[in-house]
Design a protein around this motif. Structure first.
Motif, PDB file in Angstrom:
ATOM      1  N   TYR A   1      -5.850   2.026  16.642  1.00 60.00           N
ATOM      2  CA  TYR A   1      -4.019   1.474  16.658  1.00 60.00           C
ATOM      3  C   TYR A   1      -3.549   1.284  15.421  1.00 60.00           C
ATOM      4  N   GLN A   2      -4.636   0.450  15.196  1.00 58.65           N
ATOM      5  CA  GLN A   2      -3.844   0.124  13.560  1.00 58.65           C
ATOM      6  C   GLN A   2      -3.926   1.633  12.713  1.00 58.65           C
ATOM      7  N   THR A   3      -4.712   2.116  12.929  1.00 57.21           N
ATOM      8  CA  THR A   3      -4.971   3.240  11.906  1.00 57.21           C
ATOM      9  C   THR A   3      -3.898   4.071  12.400  1.00 57.21           C
ATOM     10  N   PHE A   4      -2.895   3.732  13.552  1.00 61.31           N
ATOM     11  CA  PHE A   4      -1.732   4.893  13.772  1.00 61.31           C
ATOM     12  C   PHE A   4      -0.888   3.903  13.071  1.00 61.31           C
ATOM     13  N   ASN A   5      -0.551   2.692  13.247  1.00 62.39           N
ATOM     14  CA  ASN A   5       0.305   1.727  12.955  1.00 62.39           C
ATOM     15  C   ASN A   5       0.392   1.688  11.337  1.00 62.39           C
ATOM     16  N   ILE A   6      -0.728   2.077  10.215  1.00 63.11           N
ATOM     17  CA  ILE A   6      -0.566   1.763   9.328  1.00 63.11           C
ATOM     18  C   ILE A   6       0.040   3.458   8.493  1.00 63.11           C
ATOM     19  N   GLY A   7      -0.752   4.266   9.322  1.00 57.39           N
ATOM     20  CA  GLY A   7      -0.076   6.105   9.116  1.00 57.39           C
ATOM     21  C   GLY A   7       1.314   6.140   8.777  1.00 57.39           C
ATOM     22  N   GLN A   8       2.355   4.993   9.952  1.00 53.04           N
ATOM     23  CA  GLN A   8       3.456   4.901  10.467  1.00 53.04           C
ATOM     24  C   GLN A   8       4.021   4.620   9.025  1.00 53.04           C
ATOM     25  N   LYS A   9       3.220   3.769   8.155  1.00 50.46           N
ATOM     26  CA  LYS A   9       4.608   2.845   7.490  1.00 50.46           C
ATOM     27  C   LYS A   9       4.225   4.004   5.733  1.00 50.46           C
ATOM     28  N   LEU A  10       3.124   4.826   6.298  1.00 44.72           N
ATOM     29  CA  LEU A  10       3.052   5.390   4.916  1.00 44.72           C
ATOM     30  C   LEU A  10       4.145   6.712   4.427  1.00 44.72           C
ATOM     31  N   PRO A  11       4.174   7.881   3.578  1.00 45.75           N
ATOM     32  CA  PRO A  11       5.025   8.965   3.226  1.00 45.75           C
ATOM     33  C   PRO A  11       4.304   9.651   4.462  1.00 45.75           C
ATOM     34  N   GLU A  12       4.905  10.499   5.069  1.00 44.16           N
ATOM     35  CA  GLU A  12       4.822  11.540   5.593  1.00 44.16           C
ATOM     36  C   GLU A  12       3.102  12.825   5.374  1.00 44.16           C
ATOM     37  N   GLY A  13       2.296  12.980   5.537  1.00 49.06           N
ATOM     38  CA  GLY A  13       1.409  13.838   5.607  1.00 49.06           C
ATOM     39  C   GLY A  13      -0.353  12.895   4.826  1.00 49.06           C
ATOM     40  N   VAL A  14       0.589  11.569   4.635  1.00 51.56           N
ATOM     41  CA  VAL A  14      -0.684  10.924   3.741  1.00 51.56           C
ATOM     42  C   VAL A  14      -2.107  10.994   5.144  1.00 51.56           C
ATOM     43  N   GLU A  15      -3.212  10.854   4.359  1.00 57.39           N
ATOM     44  CA  GLU A  15      -4.668  10.292   5.654  1.00 57.39           C
ATOM     45  C   GLU A  15      -4.463   8.821   5.343  1.00 57.39           C
ATOM     46  N   VAL A  16      -5.467   8.612   6.512  1.00 56.30           N
ATOM     47  CA  VAL A  16      -5.270   7.187   6.547  1.00 56.30           C
ATOM     48  C   VAL A  16      -7.507   7.504   6.609  1.00 56.30           C
ATOM     49  N   VAL A  17      -8.256   7.205   6.097  1.00 56.18           N
ATOM     50  CA  VAL A  17      -9.668   7.652   5.973  1.00 56.18           C
ATOM     51  C   VAL A  17     -10.618   6.141   6.626  1.00 56.18           C
ATOM     52  N   ASP A  18     -11.171   6.205   8.002  1.00 51.55           N
ATOM     53  CA  ASP A  18     -12.148   4.916   7.180  1.00 51.55           C
ATOM     54  C   ASP A  18     -13.435   5.704   6.891  1.00 51.55           C
TER      55      ASP A  18
ATOM     56  N   LEU B   1       1.394  -1.228   0.267  1.00 48.80           N
ATOM     57  CA  LEU B   1       0.140  -0.197   0.072  1.00 48.80           C
ATOM     58  C   LEU B   1       0.698   1.274   0.147  1.00 48.80           C
ATOM     59  N   ALA B   2       2.387   1.126   0.756  1.00 54.87           N
ATOM     60  CA  ALA B   2       2.712   2.555   1.066  1.00 54.87           C
ATOM     61  C   ALA B   2       3.717   2.471  -0.348  1.00 54.87           C
ATOM     62  N   GLU B   3       3.839   2.008  -1.263  1.00 54.14           N
ATOM     63  CA  GLU B   3       4.256   1.568  -2.668  1.00 54.14           C
ATOM     64  C   GLU B   3       3.997   2.190  -3.571  1.00 54.14           C
ATOM     65  N   LEU B   4       2.358   1.910  -3.655  1.00 50.34           N
ATOM     66  CA  LEU B   4       1.270   2.476  -3.902  1.00 50.34           C
ATOM     67  C   LEU B   4       0.494   3.657  -4.245  1.00 50.34           C
ATOM     68  N   VAL B   5       1.074   3.946  -2.530  1.00 50.15           N
ATOM     69  CA  VAL B   5       1.311   5.665  -2.666  1.00 50.15           C
ATOM     70  C   VAL B   5       1.932   6.440  -3.130  1.00 50.15           C
ATOM     71  N   GLU B   6       3.275   5.999  -2.882  1.00 50.36           N
ATOM     72  CA  GLU B   6       4.475   6.149  -3.307  1.00 50.36           C
ATOM     73  C   GLU B   6       4.197   6.743  -5.400  1.00 50.36           C
ATOM     74  N   ARG B   7       3.561   5.865  -5.462  1.00 53.22           N
ATOM     75  CA  ARG B   7       3.909   6.098  -6.944  1.00 53.22           C
ATOM     76  C   ARG B   7       2.676   6.345  -7.780  1.00 53.22           C
ATOM     77  N   THR B   8       1.231   6.634  -7.038  1.00 51.00           N
ATOM     78  CA  THR B   8       0.533   7.217  -7.379  1.00 51.00           C
ATOM     79  C   THR B   8       0.831   9.056  -6.757  1.00 51.00           C
ATOM     80  N   ASP B   9       1.520   8.939  -5.436  1.00 46.17           N
ATOM     81  CA  ASP B   9       1.712  10.772  -5.163  1.00 46.17           C
ATOM     82  C   ASP B   9       0.168  10.884  -4.814  1.00 46.17           C
ATOM     83  N   ALA B  10      -0.428   9.263  -4.243  1.00 44.11           N
ATOM     84  CA  ALA B  10      -2.071   9.421  -3.604  1.00 44.11           C
ATOM     85  C   ALA B  10      -1.469  10.561  -1.998  1.00 44.11           C
ATOM     86  N   ASP B  11      -3.069  11.370  -1.955  1.00 47.79           N
ATOM     87  CA  ASP B  11      -2.775  12.437  -0.789  1.00 47.79           C
ATOM     88  C   ASP B  11      -3.906  11.890   0.839  1.00 47.79           C
ATOM     89  N   ALA B  12      -4.401  10.582   0.171  1.00 43.63           N
ATOM     90  CA  ALA B  12      -4.899   9.654   1.397  1.00 43.63           C
ATOM     91  C   ALA B  12      -5.244   8.097   0.397  1.00 43.63           C
TER      92      ALA B  12
END
Ligand SMILES: Nc1nc2c(ncn2[C@@H]2O[C@H](COP(=O)(O)OP(=O)(O)OP(=O)(O)O)[C@@H](O)[C@H]2O)c(=O)[nH]1
Ligand SMILES: [Mg+2]
Length: 431
Positions: free
Chosen positions: A75-92, A54-65
């Motif tokens: 906690y899971q949301t927090f953990n996922i966020g840790q793996k994503l590029p800075e500033g990418v929002e995690v929305v449920d 997911l993190a790679e895909l975010v990087e490749r597509t330059d996604a914001d969220a």
């Protein structure tokens, strides 16, 4: 805003259709999709490898969220966020729905409801943070627990304030409903999933004008405005006068349903749905252009939502029949006859079937009572006569030198009120 959609299912294949509709409705541009079939991972919800992907895909597509169509814990949301590029929002799913609601809330009541839902979403998260901070006794983190505890108190206070204000709005609405019933109107409510075509149907059935100026106005009900093919176009309620075969009814349009809403979100919109629960008749609108399976699921959820509180008869309306053939319609009718007996098929867009719907509404509404009153001619009598004209269906009106005779049909409440009025002017002469 560019977004990646992700969803995990325990078994089978994950379906992204609905979350994609929601994402688009919220204004996102969907640039990537990712699904996984496996049991829930405690730390990441998805498998950790999937989150790296997911993190790679975010990087490749330059996604914001990243939009997750799962109930992902804080906690899971927090953990996922840790793996994503800075500033990418995690929305449920729920924050996404709240986002949409927030964008559409254009009345005081809708705004309060959205705020309430947001606070109720935040509360358990603030509680979790506070207890985590309390456990975390490391020096340097002192005071964090206290801070979060006060945030928790703050949220609770705001929630009770909003509840109070919503309750007072609900009070006003209750007395307005009573007033309307007393003056002879039957109250008909539109219910159904978001995007089923409720607002379009309201426009097709109703007279041009809103019933009263005080009621929340909705831009999507302006005659010039187009219905939009997006979810949750309507958030509050709006009521218009509509002529059925003979009777005038007040038709109320309100927020649509959606599957998988947590109870706190549904409850936040409780007072909006009151107009549905307290109606004399509910028109349950479904999009007949959708697959039979989807229609069934939506009908089941709608009935569940209505079941506990609704007392009024329900008429199912198959809308958008301009999108299907007669054969398809016949198939759907028979396949769904257990949950939607005798539905009325219409196209709110073209107007097809609308007269049949008017007849049906008239037939399903509680019976009217017949009455005949003979009143002496006087000035106050004329006031009563015109009141009866306003609130009942007058079938005969004849004048002699001294008397006026009225024959009319009306709701039982209107008939008794007419009798009382007649008794006041001429106790001896009313027949
Ligand atoms: N083809 C077709 N489209 C329709 C019909 N009725 C409504 N629509 C379209 O369906 C979309 C949703 O219609 P709305 O009336 O906004 O639906 P709604 O149930 O009020 O939706 P929410 O306010 O989001 O709950 C719009 O694009 C309408 O133009 C119909 O009979 N036929
Ligand atoms: Mg609508």
């Amino acid at each position: 805003m560019k977004a990646i959609l992700a969803k995990r299912v325990d078994s089978g294949t994950a379906d992204l259709t609905e979350i994609e509709d929601l994402a688009v409705s919220a204004g996102y541009d969907v640039v990537g999709r990712l699904t996984q079939t496996r049991t829930e991972d405690a730390a990441y919800h998805f498998g950790e490898g999937k989150v790296d992907e997911l993190a790679e895909l975010v990087e490749r597509t330059d996604a914001d969220a990243v939009i997750l169509d799962n109930e992902v814990g804080p906690y899971q949301t927090f953990n996922i966020g840790q793996k994503l590029p800075e500033g990418v929002e995690v929305v449920d799913r729920f924050t996404l729905i709240l986002d949409i609601f927030g964008q559409r809330a254009n009345t005081r009541k809708a705004q309060l409801q959205v705020e309430l839902a947001q606070l109720r979403y935040e509360l358990p998260r603030a509680e979790a943070k506070a207890s985590l901070a309390k456990r975390d006794e490391r020096p340097g983190f002192m005071g964090l627990g206290e801070y979060d505890e006060s945030r928790e108190q703050d949220i609770k206070r705001q929630i009770s304030e909003i509840r109070e204000e919503l309750e007072s709005i609900a009070d006003k609405e209750r007395s307005r409903r009573k007033q309307r019933r007393d003056s002879g109107f039957d109250l008909v409510a539109l219910a159904g999933y978001t995007n089923a075509g409720k607002s379009t149907l309201l426009r097709q059935l109703a007279a041009e004008l809103d019933v009263d100026e005080n009621e929340d106005r909705h831009p999507d009900l302006a005659t010039t405005a187009e219905s939009e093919d997006r979810l949750f176009t309507t958030l509050g309620t709006t009521t218009r006068r509509a002529k059925m075969e003979r009777r005038d009814v007040l038709l109320t349009d309100t927020v649509g349903f959606i599957s998988d809403l947590p109870h706190w979100l549904v409850e936040s919109f409780q007072s909006t749905l009151d107009s549905v629960y307290r109606a004399d008749l509910v028109l349950l609108v479904v999009d007949a252009g959708e697959p039979t399976r989807t229609m069934r699921e939506k009908l089941v959820t709608s009935h569940d939502t209505l079941y506990e509180r609704n007392e009024a008869p329900i008429v199912t309306v198959f809308n958008k029949i301009d999108r299907i053939t007669d054969e398809e319609l016949a198939e759907k009718r028979s396949a769904l006859s257990d949950i939607a007996p005798n539905p009325v098929a219409v196209s709110a867009k073209t107007g097809a079937g609308i007269d049949r719907l008017r007849e049906r509404v008239e037939r399903e509404l509680p019976d009217w009572q017949r009455e005949r009153l003979v009143l002496p001619l006087s000035e106050s009598t004329m006031g009563v006569v015109s009141w009866i004209h306003d609130n009942a269906h007058v079938e005969e009106e004849s004048y002699s030198d001294d008397y006026v005779t009225l024959e009319f049909e009306a709701r039982p409440a209107v008939v008794s009120k007419a009798r009382a009025k007649a008794a006041e002017i001429a106790p001896a002469e009313s027949v």
